[in-house]
Design a protein around this motif. Structure first.
Motif, PDB file in Angstrom:
ATOM      1  N   ASP A  16      -9.809 -12.908  10.382  1.00  0.00           N
ATOM      2  CA  ASP A  16      -9.094 -11.674  10.682  1.00  0.00           C
ATOM      3  C   ASP A  16      -8.295 -11.186   9.473  1.00  0.00           C
ATOM      4  O   ASP A  16      -8.171 -11.887   8.460  1.00  0.00           O
ATOM      5  CB  ASP A  16      -8.134 -11.887  11.855  1.00  0.00           C
ATOM      6  N   SER A  17      -7.742  -9.990   9.631  1.00  0.00           N
ATOM      7  CA  SER A  17      -6.903  -9.391   8.602  1.00  0.00           C
ATOM      8  C   SER A  17      -5.486  -9.234   9.118  1.00  0.00           C
ATOM      9  O   SER A  17      -5.243  -9.157  10.326  1.00  0.00           O
ATOM     10  CB  SER A  17      -7.441  -8.016   8.204  1.00  0.00           C
ATOM     11  N   LEU A  18      -4.564  -9.150   8.163  1.00  0.00           N
ATOM     12  CA  LEU A  18      -3.157  -8.959   8.496  1.00  0.00           C
ATOM     13  C   LEU A  18      -2.486  -8.273   7.324  1.00  0.00           C
ATOM     14  O   LEU A  18      -2.861  -8.508   6.164  1.00  0.00           O
ATOM     15  CB  LEU A  18      -2.491 -10.316   8.761  1.00  0.00           C
ATOM     16  N   ARG A  19      -1.514  -7.414   7.634  1.00  0.00           N
ATOM     17  CA  ARG A  19      -0.802  -6.715   6.574  1.00  0.00           C
ATOM     18  C   ARG A  19       0.668  -7.050   6.638  1.00  0.00           C
ATOM     19  O   ARG A  19       1.312  -6.872   7.683  1.00  0.00           O
ATOM     20  CB  ARG A  19      -0.988  -5.204   6.710  1.00  0.00           C
ATOM     21  N   LEU A  20       1.197  -7.513   5.526  1.00  0.00           N
ATOM     22  CA  LEU A  20       2.620  -7.812   5.412  1.00  0.00           C
ATOM     23  C   LEU A  20       3.310  -6.718   4.602  1.00  0.00           C
ATOM     24  O   LEU A  20       2.731  -6.176   3.666  1.00  0.00           O
ATOM     25  CB  LEU A  20       2.834  -9.162   4.717  1.00  0.00           C
ATOM     26  N   SER A  21       4.544  -6.433   4.991  1.00  0.00           N
ATOM     27  CA  SER A  21       5.329  -5.440   4.268  1.00  0.00           C
ATOM     28  C   SER A  21       6.652  -6.033   3.817  1.00  0.00           C
ATOM     29  O   SER A  21       7.218  -6.887   4.499  1.00  0.00           O
ATOM     30  CB  SER A  21       5.602  -4.222   5.145  1.00  0.00           C
ATOM     31  N   CYS A  22       7.122  -5.547   2.685  1.00  0.00           N
ATOM     32  CA  CYS A  22       8.408  -5.987   2.140  1.00  0.00           C
ATOM     33  C   CYS A  22       9.157  -4.734   1.692  1.00  0.00           C
ATOM     34  O   CYS A  22       8.714  -4.049   0.761  1.00  0.00           O
ATOM     35  CB  CYS A  22       8.186  -6.928   0.968  1.00  0.00           C
ATOM     36  N   VAL A  23      10.243  -4.449   2.363  1.00  0.00           N
ATOM     37  CA  VAL A  23      11.063  -3.289   2.012  1.00  0.00           C
ATOM     38  C   VAL A  23      12.216  -3.755   1.143  1.00  0.00           C
ATOM     39  O   VAL A  23      12.940  -4.686   1.501  1.00  0.00           O
ATOM     40  CB  VAL A  23      11.594  -2.585   3.269  1.00  0.00           C
ATOM     41  N   ILE A  67      -2.352  -6.390  -3.140  1.00  0.00           N
ATOM     42  CA  ILE A  67      -0.932  -6.049  -3.154  1.00  0.00           C
ATOM     43  C   ILE A  67      -0.784  -4.635  -3.683  1.00  0.00           C
ATOM     44  O   ILE A  67      -1.501  -4.226  -4.607  1.00  0.00           O
ATOM     45  CB  ILE A  67      -0.132  -7.059  -4.009  1.00  0.00           C
ATOM     46  N   SER A  68       0.114  -3.884  -3.083  1.00  0.00           N
ATOM     47  CA  SER A  68       0.336  -2.508  -3.517  1.00  0.00           C
ATOM     48  C   SER A  68       1.808  -2.161  -3.320  1.00  0.00           C
ATOM     49  O   SER A  68       2.532  -2.873  -2.616  1.00  0.00           O
ATOM     50  CB  SER A  68      -0.549  -1.549  -2.735  1.00  0.00           C
ATOM     51  N   ARG A  69       2.233  -1.077  -3.983  1.00  0.00           N
ATOM     52  CA  ARG A  69       3.630  -0.664  -3.812  1.00  0.00           C
ATOM     53  C   ARG A  69       3.694   0.836  -3.570  1.00  0.00           C
ATOM     54  O   ARG A  69       2.823   1.593  -3.986  1.00  0.00           O
ATOM     55  CB  ARG A  69       4.489  -1.067  -5.036  1.00  0.00           C
ATOM     56  N   ASP A  70       4.741   1.228  -2.867  1.00  0.00           N
ATOM     57  CA  ASP A  70       4.983   2.628  -2.560  1.00  0.00           C
ATOM     58  C   ASP A  70       6.384   2.991  -3.035  1.00  0.00           C
ATOM     59  O   ASP A  70       7.373   2.437  -2.540  1.00  0.00           O
ATOM     60  CB  ASP A  70       4.843   2.879  -1.057  1.00  0.00           C
ATOM     61  N   HIS A  71       6.471   3.906  -3.971  1.00  0.00           N
ATOM     62  CA  HIS A  71       7.768   4.276  -4.564  1.00  0.00           C
ATOM     63  C   HIS A  71       8.663   5.014  -3.580  1.00  0.00           C
ATOM     64  O   HIS A  71       9.887   4.906  -3.646  1.00  0.00           O
ATOM     65  CB  HIS A  71       7.558   5.135  -5.795  1.00  0.00           C
ATOM     66  N   VAL A  72       8.072   5.763  -2.673  1.00  0.00           N
ATOM     67  CA  VAL A  72       8.875   6.572  -1.745  1.00  0.00           C
ATOM     68  C   VAL A  72       9.610   5.674  -0.760  1.00  0.00           C
ATOM     69  O   VAL A  72      10.819   5.804  -0.559  1.00  0.00           O
ATOM     70  CB  VAL A  72       7.991   7.584  -1.008  1.00  0.00           C
ATOM     71  N   SER A  73       8.873   4.752  -0.148  1.00  0.00           N
ATOM     72  CA  SER A  73       9.488   3.881   0.855  1.00  0.00           C
ATOM     73  C   SER A  73      10.027   2.587   0.254  1.00  0.00           C
ATOM     74  O   SER A  73      10.623   1.782   0.972  1.00  0.00           O
ATOM     75  CB  SER A  73       8.473   3.537   1.943  1.00  0.00           C
ATOM     76  N   ILE A  74       9.795   2.395  -1.061  1.00  0.00           N
ATOM     77  CA  ILE A  74      10.208   1.179  -1.769  1.00  0.00           C
ATOM     78  C   ILE A  74       9.699  -0.038  -1.016  1.00  0.00           C
ATOM     79  O   ILE A  74      10.452  -0.969  -0.672  1.00  0.00           O
ATOM     80  CB  ILE A  74      11.729   1.106  -1.976  1.00  0.00           C
ATOM     81  N   THR A  75       8.413  -0.010  -0.746  1.00  0.00           N
ATOM     82  CA  THR A  75       7.761  -1.058   0.035  1.00  0.00           C
ATOM     83  C   THR A  75       6.604  -1.662  -0.752  1.00  0.00           C
ATOM     84  O   THR A  75       5.832  -0.941  -1.383  1.00  0.00           O
ATOM     85  CB  THR A  75       7.235  -0.507   1.359  1.00  0.00           C
ATOM     86  N   VAL A  76       6.524  -2.977  -0.701  1.00  0.00           N
ATOM     87  CA  VAL A  76       5.373  -3.685  -1.238  1.00  0.00           C
ATOM     88  C   VAL A  76       4.567  -4.231  -0.066  1.00  0.00           C
ATOM     89  O   VAL A  76       5.129  -4.882   0.822  1.00  0.00           O
ATOM     90  CB  VAL A  76       5.800  -4.826  -2.170  1.00  0.00           C
TER      91      VAL A  76
END
Length: 121
Positions: A16-23, A67-76
């Motif tokens: 399976d797949s899973l997505r983790l987020s880090c704010v 792994i990716s990052r989003d500058h707007v939400s400051i989330t990895v």
């Protein structure tokens, strides 16, 4: 001071797949994911440099995790595909105050509380 808050862990089946987020709150230069299984040392999974998006992966996850990052939400975000039972661990988000993606846990200044990922049928 940087605060990191992880989310997205859970119980999934092998494959399976899973997505983790880090704010992140506060300025961060490099963010990485580590994991630690019971009785084992904390190990590097993937890292990303905020300035240009440069990434690095451990050999164990290369080709399956992203792994990716989003500058707007400051989330990895750590997208994990084709998960294996041996990847059951607490996954931690970590940050450091320079642009070097290190695989050494001791090189990171800030840590989240961790999120449990369990891969089991």
């Amino acid at each position: 001071q940087v605060q990191l808050v992880e989310s997205g862990g859970g119980l999934v089946q092998p494959g399976d797949s899973l997505r983790l987020s880090c704010v992140a709150s506060g300025r961060t230069f490099t963010t990485a994911w580590f994991r630690q299984a019971p009785g084992k040392e904390r190990e590097f999974v993937a890292g990303i440099r905020w300035r240009d998006g440069t990434t690095e992966y451990s050999e164990a996850v290369k080709g399956r995790f992203k792994i990716s990052r989003d500058h707007v939400s400051i989330t990895v975000t750590l997208q994990m595909n084709s998960l294996k039972p041996e990847e059951t661990a607490v996954y931690y988000c970590a940050s450091r105050n320079d642009y070097i993606i290190s695989s050494m846990a001791s090189d990171y200044n800030y840590w989240g509380q961790g999120t449990q990922v369990t891969v089991s049928s």
